[in-house]
Design an enzyme around this catalytic site. Structure first.
Site, PDB file in Angstrom:
ATOM      1  CE  LYS A 205      -3.638   2.084   1.086  1.00  0.00           C
ATOM      2  NZ  LYS A 205      -4.317   3.187   0.450  1.00  0.00           N
ATOM      3  NE  ARG A 212       0.886   8.309  -6.891  1.00  0.00           N
ATOM      4  CZ  ARG A 212       0.570   8.881  -8.053  1.00  0.00           C
ATOM      5  NH1 ARG A 212       0.376   8.134  -9.120  1.00  0.00           N
ATOM      6  NH2 ARG A 212       0.444  10.182  -8.143  1.00  0.00           N
ATOM      7  CB  CYS A 259       0.283   6.646   1.828  1.00  0.00           C
ATOM      8  SG  CYS A 259      -1.170   7.199   2.716  1.00  0.00           S
ATOM      9  CE  LYS A 262       1.790   4.738   6.649  1.00  0.00           C
ATOM     10  NZ  LYS A 262       0.796   3.667   6.628  1.00  0.00           N
TER      11      LYS A 262
HETATM   12  N1  SAJ Z   1       5.046  12.169  -6.425  1.00  0.00           N
HETATM   13  C1  SAJ Z   1       6.129  12.299  -7.286  1.00  0.00           C
HETATM   14  N2  SAJ Z   1       5.987  11.874  -8.581  1.00  0.00           N
HETATM   15  C2  SAJ Z   1       4.822  11.342  -9.066  1.00  0.00           C
HETATM   16  C3  SAJ Z   1       3.725  11.223  -8.185  1.00  0.00           C
HETATM   17  C4  SAJ Z   1       3.859  11.643  -6.868  1.00  0.00           C
HETATM   18  O1  SAJ Z   1       7.206  12.750  -6.891  1.00  0.00           O
HETATM   19  O2  SAJ Z   1       4.782  10.980 -10.251  1.00  0.00           O
HETATM   20  C5  SAJ Z   1       5.185  12.565  -5.008  1.00  0.00           C
HETATM   21  C6  SAJ Z   1       4.237  13.659  -4.549  1.00  0.00           C
HETATM   22  O3  SAJ Z   1       4.774  14.923  -4.810  1.00  0.00           O
HETATM   23  C7  SAJ Z   1       4.135  13.370  -3.063  1.00  0.00           C
HETATM   24  C8  SAJ Z   1       4.242  11.852  -2.981  1.00  0.00           C
HETATM   25  O4  SAJ Z   1       4.815  11.448  -4.218  1.00  0.00           O
HETATM   26  O5  SAJ Z   1       5.219  13.950  -2.350  1.00  0.00           O
HETATM   27  C9  SAJ Z   1       2.925  11.132  -2.771  1.00  0.00           C
HETATM   28  O6  SAJ Z   1       1.882  11.760  -3.518  1.00  0.00           O
HETATM   29  P1  SAJ Z   1       0.765  10.958  -4.324  1.00  0.00           P
HETATM   30  O7  SAJ Z   1      -0.067  11.962  -5.005  1.00  0.00           O
HETATM   31  O8  SAJ Z   1       1.393   9.924  -5.152  1.00  0.00           O
HETATM   32  O9  SAJ Z   1      -0.031  10.133  -3.242  1.00  0.00           O
HETATM   33  P2  SAJ Z   1      -0.749  10.390  -1.819  1.00  0.00           P
HETATM   34  O10 SAJ Z   1       0.234   9.999  -0.759  1.00  0.00           O
HETATM   35  O11 SAJ Z   1      -1.370  11.716  -1.714  1.00  0.00           O
HETATM   36  O12 SAJ Z   1      -1.913   9.261  -1.916  1.00  0.00           O
HETATM   37  C10 SAJ Z   1      -1.577   7.906  -2.216  1.00  0.00           C
HETATM   38  C11 SAJ Z   1      -2.514   7.406  -3.316  1.00  0.00           C
HETATM   39  N3  SAJ Z   1      -2.061   6.106  -3.786  1.00  0.00           N
HETATM   40  C12 SAJ Z   1      -1.919   5.832  -5.111  1.00  0.00           C
HETATM   41  O13 SAJ Z   1      -2.132   6.634  -5.976  1.00  0.00           O
HETATM   42  C13 SAJ Z   1      -1.479   4.445  -5.462  1.00  0.00           C
HETATM   43  C14 SAJ Z   1      -3.935   7.318  -2.773  1.00  0.00           C
HETATM   44  O14 SAJ Z   1      -4.819   6.734  -3.725  1.00  0.00           O
HETATM   45  C15 SAJ Z   1      -3.962   6.471  -1.486  1.00  0.00           C
HETATM   46  O15 SAJ Z   1      -5.269   6.379  -0.933  1.00  0.00           O
HETATM   47  C16 SAJ Z   1      -3.054   7.141  -0.475  1.00  0.00           C
HETATM   48  O16 SAJ Z   1      -1.730   7.148  -1.019  1.00  0.00           O
HETATM   49  C17 SAJ Z   1      -3.122   6.344   0.815  1.00  0.00           C
HETATM   50  O17 SAJ Z   1      -3.779   6.824   1.754  1.00  0.00           O
HETATM   51  O18 SAJ Z   1      -2.586   5.232   0.865  1.00  0.00           O
END
Ligand code: SAJ
Length: 419
Positions: A205, A212, A259, A262
């Site tokens: 996890k 990412r 997520c 952290k």
């Molecule tokens: N972001 C970027 N660039 C990117 C992708 C995201 O700057 O290329 C930023 C977003 O704007 C945001 C942050 O990162 O501020 C996080 O957004 P996100 O869409 O990457 O993820 P979360 O936090 O909404 O959800 C993630 C997901 N994890 C992955 O894709 C590996 C989700 O599947 C998990 O279930 C979730 O974390 C979790 O609960 O752990």
């Protein structure tokens, strides 16, 4: 089987609803009384597509009831723990909510109960929690009760779909524990399911979100480079991504949410070594609001406006587009960073709120607009028209929402060198 879901937040409530609608009798346990009341009166306290209809169905069928009385979750067959595991100020994990939940479960469970931790936790935590339960109850882990780490993997905005179709990992403290949890979740999961140990599951996890975060940090470093060379990083990334084995992520004003900021800390916390890459990626991503601030201040300099005289409208407060969630939002960090240095900061977010409910009101008389969230609503704005409301026409794009700089504006964007 009778199920108790402990913690009815962003993950717990959708999980409780999904089990209830799959035919289980579910008791949702939550310490916030106002949340319990809302749920029992069929009103969700979180924003998520379809949640209102699905909650209504679950409550009206009699399968879902929320409570804040620990007596109501006595003797259940399965306990599913979905509480937050945030960081303390010093970036160490705060496992207080999880320990409280585990103690509550220990006092309520029976011999033979299955306990599932869905919360994201530092490696080895599930085994420690099993020991805690043994101390409290005298029951032997793996023999008298079963325990599993089964991390949620859902993306806010698509939770109900992903709960069903994503593949799932069941990490047991014993193989039999993993087997029992897999059987329980198979009642609604249509994705693939895998069994492993609890420690592997915890690491998996954390690796997913660290992957990412580190990839976004690389993209963000490319954005810095683009400013040095006067090029548009998004053009460069698009071209690099035509390579069959390259998939560069999207740079921006920062990485927020509950997520990604952290989990990399949770991954390295119990380990002895330093793990520089993972920590550096966090620092790069945490620094992005400051790049956006530099771009804003550069633009103010271009028009000879001292920052202390500038009225700045920040568009977007949520951590990502089309969300109402502001946890760890880089937009909020940005607002904090500039607040004391400019004359006035206004905020507008169609889903969160802000100082100005109306976009036009936020922009009227402003000197600069800063886009901090990639809400769909921001993608089709007519800047040439909105510009006529502004005192000075400065636009800073933190999320690559504006493709072509509007005519008559001083334009800056994260990763948009050359403007
Ligand atoms: N972001 C970027 N660039 C990117 C992708 C995201 O700057 O290329 C930023 C977003 O704007 C945001 C942050 O990162 O501020 C996080 O957004 P996100 O869409 O990457 O993820 P979360 O936090 O909404 O959800 C993630 C997901 N994890 C992955 O894709 C590996 C989700 O599947 C998990 O279930 C979730 O974390 C979790 O609960 O752990």
């Amino acid at each position: 089987a009778e199920i108790a879901v402990v913690g009815l937040g962003y993950i717990g409530l959708p999980t409780a609803i999904t089990f209830a609608n799959a035919g289980f009798r579910v008791t949702g346990y939550e310490i916030r009384k106002e949340v319990v009341e809302r749920i029992n009166s069929r009103k969700a306290h979180i924003v998520e597509p379809e949640i209102d209809e699905l909650l209504k169905k679950a409550v009206e069928s009699g399968n879902l009831r929320a409570t804040s009385d620990p007596d109501d979750i006595r003797g259940k067959d399965a306990y599913i723990i979905c509480v937050q595991t945030p960081l303390n100020e010093d970036k160490t994990p705060n496992l207080g909510y999880l320990e409280d939940a585990v103690r509550t479960v220990a006092r309520a469970m029976k011999r033979g109960s299955l306990i599932v931790i869905e919360s994201t936790v530092p490696p080895l935590t599930t085994i420690k929690m099993a020991k805690l339960i043994e101390e409290i109850t005298g029951l032997k882990p793996g023999e008298d009760f079963y325990m599993v780490h089964a991390p949620e993997r859902v993306m806010p905005g698509r939770i109900f779909e992903e709960l069903v179709y994503n593949s799932r990992i069941f990490g047991g403290i014993t193989p039999e524990s993993a087997e029992l949890a897999e059987r329980l979740y198979r009642s609604f999961v249509k994705g693939r399911t895998f069994k492993t140990s609890s420690t592997v599951s915890e690491v998996v996890k954390l690796m997913e979100n660290t992957f990412r975060d580190v990839n976004i940090a690389l993209a963000n470093e490319f954005a810095y480079l683009a400013h040095q060379y006067g090029i548009d990083v998004f053009e460069a990334i698009e071209l690099a991504n035509t390579h069959p084995r390259v998939r560069i992520h999207t740079p921006g004003i920062g990485v927020g949410g509950h997520c990604l900021p952290k989990d990399p800390h949770l991954l390295v916390w119990p380990a002895r070594d330093d793990f520089g890459l993972i920590r550096l990626a966090r620092e790069i991503n945490d620094g992005m609001p400051l790049l956006a601030k530099d771009l804003l201040f550069d633009a103010l300099k271009t028009v000879n406006l001292p920052p202390e005289k500038a009225v700045v409208a920040v568009l977007g407060l949520a951590y990502k587009g089309d969300s109402d969630d502001t946890r760890n939002s880089p937009a909020l960090t940005f607002v904090d960073e500039i607040r004391d240095e400019v004359a006035e900061v206004r905020t507008h977010d169609p889903l969160v709120g802000g100082t100005h409910e109306n976009l036009e009101d936020a922009l009227r008389g402003a000197d600069a607009a800063v886009i901090a969230t990639d809400h769909t609503a921001f993608k089709s704005l007519d800047w040439e028209k909105l510009g006529s409301l502004m005192r000075t026409k400065i636009l800073v794009d933190g999320r690559h929402v504006v493709e072509n700089p509007p005519v008559g504006f001083v334009f800056k964007g994260v990763g948009r060198g050359g403007y």
